[in-house]
Design a protein around this motif. Structure first.
Motif, mmCIF file in Angstrom:
data_model
loop_
_atom_site.group_PDB
_atom_site.id
_atom_site.type_symbol
_atom_site.label_atom_id
_atom_site.label_comp_id
_atom_site.label_asym_id
_atom_site.label_seq_id
_atom_site.Cartn_x
_atom_site.Cartn_y
_atom_site.Cartn_z
ATOM 1 N N LEU A 134 0.813 -1.212 0.000
ATOM 2 C CA LEU A 134 0.000 0.000 0.000
ATOM 3 C C LEU A 134 0.846 1.262 0.000
ATOM 4 O O LEU A 134 1.912 1.314 0.621
ATOM 5 C CB LEU A 134 -0.900 0.029 1.238
ATOM 6 C CG LEU A 134 -2.060 -0.957 1.306
ATOM 7 C CD1 LEU A 134 -2.761 -0.803 2.643
ATOM 8 C CD2 LEU A 134 -3.023 -0.759 0.160
ATOM 9 N N VAL A 135 0.356 2.273 -0.691
ATOM 10 C CA VAL A 135 0.890 3.621 -0.527
ATOM 11 C C VAL A 135 0.412 4.128 0.833
ATOM 12 O O VAL A 135 -0.796 4.137 1.108
ATOM 13 C CB VAL A 135 0.387 4.544 -1.654
ATOM 14 C CG1 VAL A 135 0.831 5.984 -1.414
ATOM 15 C CG2 VAL A 135 0.869 4.035 -3.014
ATOM 16 N N ARG A 137 -0.070 6.883 2.454
ATOM 17 C CA ARG A 137 -1.063 7.957 2.612
ATOM 18 C C ARG A 137 -2.439 7.543 2.090
ATOM 19 O O ARG A 137 -3.432 8.239 2.345
ATOM 20 C CB ARG A 137 -0.585 9.230 1.916
ATOM 21 C CG ARG A 137 -0.531 9.152 0.411
ATOM 22 C CD ARG A 137 -0.046 10.467 -0.194
ATOM 23 N NE ARG A 137 -0.071 10.448 -1.639
ATOM 24 C CZ ARG A 137 0.874 9.921 -2.412
ATOM 25 N NH1 ARG A 137 1.941 9.352 -1.849
ATOM 26 N NH2 ARG A 137 0.776 9.956 -3.728
ATOM 27 N N LYS A 138 -2.511 6.410 1.362
ATOM 28 C CA LYS A 138 -3.782 5.942 0.820
ATOM 29 C C LYS A 138 -4.391 4.818 1.656
ATOM 30 O O LYS A 138 -5.492 4.331 1.344
ATOM 31 C CB LYS A 138 -3.577 5.417 -0.602
ATOM 32 C CG LYS A 138 -2.841 6.361 -1.527
ATOM 33 C CD LYS A 138 -3.790 7.229 -2.282
ATOM 34 C CE LYS A 138 -3.066 8.034 -3.346
ATOM 35 N NZ LYS A 138 -3.969 8.778 -4.218
ATOM 36 N N THR A 141 -8.179 5.005 3.142
ATOM 37 C CA THR A 141 -9.273 4.861 2.172
ATOM 38 C C THR A 141 -9.361 3.414 1.673
ATOM 39 O O THR A 141 -10.461 2.907 1.425
ATOM 40 C CB THR A 141 -9.108 5.814 0.978
ATOM 41 O OG1 THR A 141 -7.859 5.562 0.331
ATOM 42 C CG2 THR A 141 -9.173 7.258 1.439
ATOM 43 N N PHE A 142 -8.217 2.745 1.537
ATOM 44 C CA PHE A 142 -8.238 1.341 1.141
ATOM 45 C C PHE A 142 -8.934 0.495 2.198
ATOM 46 O O PHE A 142 -9.806 -0.323 1.874
ATOM 47 C CB PHE A 142 -6.800 0.848 0.929
ATOM 48 C CG PHE A 142 -6.699 -0.635 0.733
ATOM 49 C CD1 PHE A 142 -6.971 -1.204 -0.503
ATOM 50 C CD2 PHE A 142 -6.322 -1.462 1.775
ATOM 51 C CE1 PHE A 142 -6.881 -2.574 -0.691
ATOM 52 C CE2 PHE A 142 -6.237 -2.831 1.601
ATOM 53 C CZ PHE A 142 -6.511 -3.392 0.364
ATOM 54 N N ARG A 201 -12.044 1.475 -8.404
ATOM 55 C CA ARG A 201 -11.458 2.462 -7.493
ATOM 56 C C ARG A 201 -9.946 2.316 -7.382
ATOM 57 O O ARG A 201 -9.243 3.302 -7.151
ATOM 58 C CB ARG A 201 -12.094 2.338 -6.105
ATOM 59 C CG ARG A 201 -13.484 2.910 -6.019
ATOM 60 C CD ARG A 201 -13.908 3.085 -4.567
ATOM 61 N NE ARG A 201 -13.101 4.091 -3.882
ATOM 62 C CZ ARG A 201 -13.144 4.318 -2.567
ATOM 63 N NH1 ARG A 201 -13.964 3.591 -1.808
ATOM 64 N NH2 ARG A 201 -12.408 5.240 -2.013
ATOM 65 N N THR A 202 -9.441 1.091 -7.535
ATOM 66 C CA THR A 202 -7.998 0.890 -7.465
ATOM 67 C C THR A 202 -7.281 1.749 -8.488
ATOM 68 O O THR A 202 -6.277 2.398 -8.183
ATOM 69 C CB THR A 202 -7.653 -0.600 -7.690
ATOM 70 O OG1 THR A 202 -8.223 -1.371 -6.640
ATOM 71 C CG2 THR A 202 -6.155 -0.812 -7.711
ATOM 72 N N GLU A 205 -7.828 5.556 -7.378
ATOM 73 C CA GLU A 205 -7.235 6.002 -6.117
ATOM 74 C C GLU A 205 -5.715 5.829 -6.071
ATOM 75 O O GLU A 205 -5.043 6.515 -5.306
ATOM 76 C CB GLU A 205 -7.853 5.221 -4.950
ATOM 77 C CG GLU A 205 -9.364 5.351 -4.820
ATOM 78 C CD GLU A 205 -9.767 6.595 -4.064
ATOM 79 O OE1 GLU A 205 -8.878 7.326 -3.586
ATOM 80 O OE2 GLU A 205 -10.980 6.836 -3.950
ATOM 81 N N GLY A 206 -5.169 4.889 -6.857
ATOM 82 C CA GLY A 206 -3.732 4.628 -6.793
ATOM 83 C C GLY A 206 -3.309 4.097 -5.437
ATOM 84 O O GLY A 206 -2.338 4.550 -4.843
ATOM 85 N N TRP A 207 -4.052 3.085 -4.922
ATOM 86 C CA TRP A 207 -3.786 2.563 -3.583
ATOM 87 C C TRP A 207 -2.439 1.856 -3.454
ATOM 88 O O TRP A 207 -1.835 1.866 -2.398
ATOM 89 C CB TRP A 207 -4.886 1.552 -3.213
ATOM 90 C CG TRP A 207 -6.163 2.160 -2.762
ATOM 91 C CD1 TRP A 207 -6.321 3.275 -1.984
ATOM 92 C CD2 TRP A 207 -7.487 1.681 -3.026
ATOM 93 N NE1 TRP A 207 -7.650 3.524 -1.754
ATOM 94 C CE2 TRP A 207 -8.391 2.557 -2.387
ATOM 95 C CE3 TRP A 207 -7.985 0.599 -3.746
ATOM 96 C CZ2 TRP A 207 -9.764 2.386 -2.429
ATOM 97 C CZ3 TRP A 207 -9.356 0.420 -3.797
ATOM 98 C CH2 TRP A 207 -10.237 1.302 -3.153
ATOM 99 N N TYR A 208 -1.981 1.233 -4.557
ATOM 100 C CA TYR A 208 -0.856 0.309 -4.439
ATOM 101 C C TYR A 208 0.433 0.879 -5.017
ATOM 102 O O TYR A 208 0.452 1.431 -6.120
ATOM 103 C CB TYR A 208 -1.156 -0.999 -5.181
ATOM 104 C CG TYR A 208 -2.450 -1.663 -4.784
ATOM 105 C CD1 TYR A 208 -2.900 -1.661 -3.468
ATOM 106 C CD2 TYR A 208 -3.244 -2.291 -5.740
ATOM 107 C CE1 TYR A 208 -4.086 -2.269 -3.115
ATOM 108 C CE2 TYR A 208 -4.444 -2.918 -5.394
ATOM 109 C CZ TYR A 208 -4.859 -2.894 -4.080
ATOM 110 O OH TYR A 208 -6.037 -3.502 -3.729
#
Length: 232
Positions: A134-135, A137-138, A141-142, A201-202, A205-208
């Motif tokens: 995971l990023v 800062r994200k 939300t994940f 959403r992935t 959002e750029g979660w990873y």
């Protein structure tokens, strides 16, 4: 050309009194694994329910090893290895699956652990492996988005086993799931609304920071998880 690589998944259950020994094995066995002949990739993993992908999911009484081998002979030879024997001494159950990589995209620790398998038809049970870094800062939300997908996963027709997996308590996590067939897995992945929404959403959002999705055919399995054979 079809790869000769074979993967194995060992899932060990340990009694409460052996949890400290399991934690020791998680730290101490990483170096010996590097010297095992024919081993291309290995991860010792904590497991959990995978319902929230936070620390509260963790199950300190269940641990796993996912390994990828040059070929079936190398995978078979590991059965009598010192690493496996040490885990068996502290475990009160073990489930072992031998797997053939069918499809894989993405990276795990900057590697392609399953190579780039040639597409092939598979009519038996399949295992899906997902893993993400995971990023930071994200992450919040994940975590908020995960529970509906996890609940839908555990209710999906054709699911035989689902485990959350993690290399660390937070941020390095994934799932291992066992399905009756590719059709059952495809139905969850593409036809069910909660998972489809998270896939969309992935990208948004750029979660990873890093992600891997792999599908493997189940060649054989022995043992139990939670006192039962997942395919029984």
């Amino acid at each position: 050309m079809t790869s000769r690589r074979v993967a194995t998944l060992h899932v060990w259950g340990v009694p409460a009194r052996a949890v400290p020994a399991a934690l020791l094995r998680m730290a101490a066995d990483r170096r010996p694994l590097r010297d095992v002949p024919g081993l291309r990739f290995a991860k010792l993993l904590g497991t959990g329910s995978g319902r929230t992908f936070t620390v509260r999911d963790a199950d300190p009484r269940r641990w796993a090893l996912l390994a990828v081998w040059d070929d079936a002979d190398a995978a078979s030879a590991f059965a009598g290895s010192a690493v496996r024997r040490r885990w068996q001494r502290i475990a009160d159950e073990e489930w072992t699956a031998t797997l053939r990589p069918l499809a894989s995209r993405g990276l795990w620790s900057k590697e392609e652990p399953f190579g780039r398998p040639w597409p092939q038809r598979w009519d038996g049970p399949v295992v899906a492996v997902t893993r993400a870094r995971l990023v930071a800062r994200k992450a919040v939300t994940f975590w908020r988005a995960v529970p509906p997908v996890s609940a839908d996963l555990h209710a999906s027709p054709g699911l035989r086993l689902a485990l959350g997996i993690g290399e660390a308590p937070v941020g390095l996590q994934g799932t291992v799931s066992l399905w009756d067939s590719s059709a059952a897995l495809n139905s969850f992945a593409y036809d069910r609304a909660p998972h489809a929404a998270v896939v969309t959403r992935t990208a948004q959002e750029g979660w990873y920071a890093e992600e891997l999705f792999a599908r493997l055919g189940l060649l054989s399995s022995t043992g139990t998880v939670g006192g039962r054979d997942p395919l029984g």
